[in-house]
Design a protein around this motif. Structure first.
Motif, PDB file in Angstrom:
ATOM      1  N   THR A  20     -18.099  30.295  19.016  1.00 49.35           N
ATOM      2  CA  THR A  20     -17.299  30.054  20.230  1.00 49.35           C
ATOM      3  C   THR A  20     -17.044  31.341  21.011  1.00 49.35           C
ATOM      4  OG1 THR A  20     -15.266  30.224  18.918  1.00 49.35           O
ATOM      5  CG2 THR A  20     -16.129  28.014  19.314  1.00 49.35           C
ATOM      6  N   ARG A  23     -16.526  31.584  24.866  1.00 52.88           N
ATOM      7  CA  ARG A  23     -15.257  31.226  25.495  1.00 52.88           C
ATOM      8  C   ARG A  23     -14.381  32.447  25.750  1.00 52.88           C
ATOM      9  NH1 ARG A  23     -14.112  25.658  25.333  1.00 52.88           N
ATOM     10  NH2 ARG A  23     -11.974  26.173  25.881  1.00 52.88           N
ATOM     11  N   SER A 156     -11.554  25.209  19.153  1.00 49.92           N
ATOM     12  CA  SER A 156     -11.631  24.754  20.549  1.00 49.92           C
ATOM     13  C   SER A 156     -12.868  23.905  20.794  1.00 49.92           C
ATOM     14  CB  SER A 156     -11.669  25.954  21.502  1.00 49.92           C
ATOM     15  OG  SER A 156     -10.519  26.747  21.385  1.00 49.92           O
ATOM     16  N   GLU A 157     -13.868  24.022  19.923  1.00 53.96           N
ATOM     17  CA  GLU A 157     -15.100  23.275  20.107  1.00 53.96           C
ATOM     18  C   GLU A 157     -15.580  22.708  18.774  1.00 53.96           C
ATOM     19  OE1 GLU A 157     -18.012  25.460  22.348  1.00 53.96           O
ATOM     20  OE2 GLU A 157     -16.659  25.753  24.049  1.00 53.96           O
ATOM     21  N   GLU A 331     -20.760  18.559  24.123  1.00 52.82           N
ATOM     22  CA  GLU A 331     -20.485  18.084  22.762  1.00 52.82           C
ATOM     23  C   GLU A 331     -20.069  16.622  22.644  1.00 52.82           C
ATOM     24  OE1 GLU A 331     -19.088  21.851  20.260  1.00 52.82           O
ATOM     25  OE2 GLU A 331     -17.515  21.109  21.586  1.00 52.82           O
ATOM     26  N   ASN A 487     -13.165  17.204  29.912  1.00 51.41           N
ATOM     27  CA  ASN A 487     -13.902  17.743  28.772  1.00 51.41           C
ATOM     28  C   ASN A 487     -15.140  18.509  29.222  1.00 51.41           C
ATOM     29  OD1 ASN A 487     -14.812  17.905  25.849  1.00 51.41           O
ATOM     30  ND2 ASN A 487     -16.476  16.725  26.736  1.00 51.41           N
ATOM     31  N   LYS A 491     -15.841  22.598  28.899  1.00 47.23           N
ATOM     32  CA  LYS A 491     -16.935  23.114  28.075  1.00 47.23           C
ATOM     33  C   LYS A 491     -17.947  23.885  28.922  1.00 47.23           C
ATOM     34  CE  LYS A 491     -15.493  21.038  24.254  1.00 47.23           C
ATOM     35  NZ  LYS A 491     -16.066  19.731  23.870  1.00 47.23           N
ATOM     36  N   HIS A 495     -18.476  27.888  28.929  1.00 43.29           N
ATOM     37  CA  HIS A 495     -19.811  28.344  28.529  1.00 43.29           C
ATOM     38  C   HIS A 495     -20.177  29.623  29.278  1.00 43.29           C
ATOM     39  CE1 HIS A 495     -24.055  27.957  27.342  1.00 43.29           C
ATOM     40  NE2 HIS A 495     -24.363  28.185  28.600  1.00 43.29           N
TER      41      HIS A 495
END
Length: 644
Positions: A20, A23, A156-157, A331, A487, A491, A495
């Motif tokens: 992650t 981020r 977070s992911e 995701e 969402n 994301k 990214h």
């Protein structure tokens, strides 16, 4: 805005933690601590926006050393909260420092309801041996978790957790997602990975026993308004709240931009922001199809507001390559071509700024979508003694998607059943036709079980509106919106190391909107009534009423032109899990229907994204692939390595 990762009794490797790092490419931090017999690890990837010094670094400890936090998001009212914290010596001016000391004072339903912001955080209370996981009330920031025995992972992911958990996909959740067009919280496609729900507080007790409890801090009584004034006074009050929301969300030590379309929402946000900040940049993407290209309209707005404007054209050159890449980033399944322009828009904005404001979140509470215009009629029809049964019967034979939804929602005796029908992509019969015949009974049982679970989650919430014209937008704001638009926006922007803020979902503003009678929000003819009325204070009439073009661009026509390639891809696809459930010929038939000038774009995008996400390959290749274009993995690993 950052990436957080944490664990209890599970040592995470350097490689897993760095998944992650996109981020928060500015700084990495970690904290390892023993709480009795429990080993706690907290990791943080920082995107520096407020207090760029080391005083804003995380994990951050409270002033008395008894609380530790890792935090993704922004607390817009943190300065007001800071004033309530007596006898705290602050080292810097970050909202993280305010939050960790605020939680140290009290981390309960009552205290968290005071937070106005976007967040997913984990707070460790050393004194009381507890960990708290919390997510903002509208689910703007994601937070996932997995627990087994006395072990917990959160991030977070999903990519971080799936690297540590054997993927087991839920047939019931997959079919539910195809039906209602999103994966309902707290579920994910994976049986053992869950979402913290919007407005939820999860408490993990580390005192001898390992126990988890869940509650909703934002599930509070809705305010009732006594309207003793005029519409003009309401417009003024609405405007003051929106201006305050934009001003709050401009709080930053780095430059802020705005996603600028041709619509009234982003134009109004940009106009208000321009009165608060002199230098602001606008970002727009468009298409080669002039009927769907908003660049000219957005440039007109930018010129009127005198803001610096950047544009770019979205290309649909390598559909499957780009689709797979973007789905791996977001995701979760998507049913919209908007993910393609959002990717291009985020990349463009991230080349110039670290923070953007967006006009997202206006359509749900203010009834901006066309589908809401039918709800006043639904309210009327459900009161008739015979019509609901008649409408429910006729719905089974209606092929037109939108008309079927309306008839089905009228024909449902339960408000929540009606809500599911109103948002369904497939009717039950159409969904069964997609399944392999020998699997229908088994799959249907799991589907109805998953749907009942979602029904139970919604029923557990207090103070739900009673009229469907109030209930459906209310639920969309707290379910469909966070699981879809918010969402993929989070994301995709993250990214590229870009923070996206949504002033339209300010707590005080939404609370005011939802207290209004429907006639001030929307009618069977118009949406966003009070919003547009106030916008006339900032924008000329032609900009207020200018038609907003579809952000998904020409994806519908592109899929039609590429239908032959899509069919070949489906035929060659070897996702055994998916094809055990669904009939390949039935799904190829959907592509054929779309090619013959039907409108099956949403179904095709949703199905392909689900196929990609349930592919076994994803568990090994997906995370690294989505990082390669934004950050050198070796650099990220090197930044982390010194801490392990």
């Amino acid at each position: 805005m950052c990436g957080i990762v944490g664990s209890i009794n599970n040592d995470l490797s350097n490689e897993v933690v760095q998944l992650t790092c996109h981020r928060g490419p500015d700084e990495f931090g970690l904290k390892k601590i023993l709480i009795g017999s429990f080993s706690v690890q907290l990791f943080h990837h920082r995107l520096s926006i407020l207090d760029l010094s080391n005083n804003g670094s995380q994990p951050m400890t409270s002033s008395d050393g008894q609380g530790i936090i890792i935090f993704n998001g922004e607390i817009y009212n943190h300065l007001q909260l800071r004033d309530t914290l007596k006898n705290v010596h602050f080292k810097g001016h970050s909202d993280t420092e305010t939050l960790v000391n605020f939680c140290r004072k009290e981390c309960t339903h009552h205290s968290l309801s005071k937070l106005n912001g976007i967040f997913g955080f984990a707070y460790l209370d050393i004194t009381n041996k507890k960990i708290f996981l919390a997510r903002d009330r509208f689910g703007i920031k994601p937070l996932y978790y997995h627990f087994k025995g006395n072990q917990l992972l959160f991030s977070s992911e999903i990519r971080t957790i799936i690297s540590e958990v054997e993927p087991r996909y839920s047939i019931g959740v997959i079919t539910t997602a195809l039906q209602i067009r999103h994966v309902p919280a707290p579920q994910t496609l994976l049986k053992d990975i869950f979402k913290v729900e919007p407005g939820q507080l999860i408490t993990i007790d580390l005192d001898d026993t390992f126990s988890i409890s869940k509650s909703y801090y934002a599930d509070l009584p809705r305010k009732k308004r006594l309207f003793d004034g005029t519409k003009k006074r309401l417009v003024v009050e609405y405007g003051q709240l929106l201006e305050k929301a934009v001003e709050r969300q401009l709080l930053s030590d780095v430059e802020v931009g705005v996603f600028l379309s041709g619509g009234v929402d982003s134009s109004l946000i940009a106009a208000i922001a321009k009165t608060k900040v002199e230098n602001i940049k606008g970002f727009t993407v468009g298409f080669d199809d002039k009927l769907l290209d908003e660049r000219a309209s957005a440039s007109e707005t930018a010129s009127y507001l005198n803001i610096e404007h950047y544009t770019e054209e979205v290309k649909f050159d390598n559909f499957f390559e780009e689709f797979e890449h973007i789905v791996n980033i977001i995701e979760e399944p998507a049913d919209t071509g908007s993910i393609f322009p959002m990717y291009a828009l985020s990349k463009l904005a991230a080349s110039k700024v670290k923070v953007v404001l967006s006009g997202q979140g206006a359509d749900e509470p203010l009834g901006g979508y066309n589908k809401y215009k039918a709800l006043p009629a639904v309210d009327f029809l459900v009161k008739a003694p015979v019509l609901p049964r008649l409408f429910g019967y006729c719905a089974k034979y209606i092929k037109h998607r939108d008309l079927r939804r309306i008839f089905s929602s009228v024909g449902s005796s339960s408000n929540l059943d009606a809500y599911f029908e109103f948002n369904s992509l497939f009717g039950n019969h159409a969904l069964h036709e997609l399944m392999n015949k020998n699997e229908i009974e088994s799959v249907s049982s799991k589907y109805y079980s998953a749907l009942r679970n979602y029904h139970t989650v919604l029923k557990s919430k207090n103070n739900l509106p009673l009229r469907r014209s109030d209930l459906f937008p209310y639920l969309d704001t707290r379910t469909k919106l966070p699981e879809t638009l918010l969402n993929y926006t989070d994301k995709i922007t993250m990214h590229f190391g870009l923070e996206c803020r949504v002033p339209m979902l300010d707590n005080d503003l939404v609370e005011f909107i939802e207290s209004l009678p429907r006639k001030y929000r929307y009618s069977y003819r118009n949406g966003k009534i009070i919003h547009k009325e106030f916008a006339r204070n900032y924008l000329p009439e032609e900009m207020v009423n200018r038609k907003k073009l579809a952000f998904h661009g020409p994806s519908k026509d592109y899929i039609r032109r590429k239908s032959a390639e899509i069919k070949v891809w489906l035929i060659q696809n070897d996702n055994r899990f998916f094809w055990r459930i669904f009939n390949k010929d039935a799904i190829i038939k959907l592509v054929d229907e779309h090619a013959l000038f039907g409108n099956r774009e949403k179904e095709i995008i949703l199905i392909i994204s689900t196929i990609l996400l349930t592919s076994k390959q994803r568990t090994t290749s997906h995370a690294n692939k989505s990082l390669l274009n934004i950050i050198d993995i070796a650099t990220c690993l090197g930044a982390c390595a010194e801490y392990f």
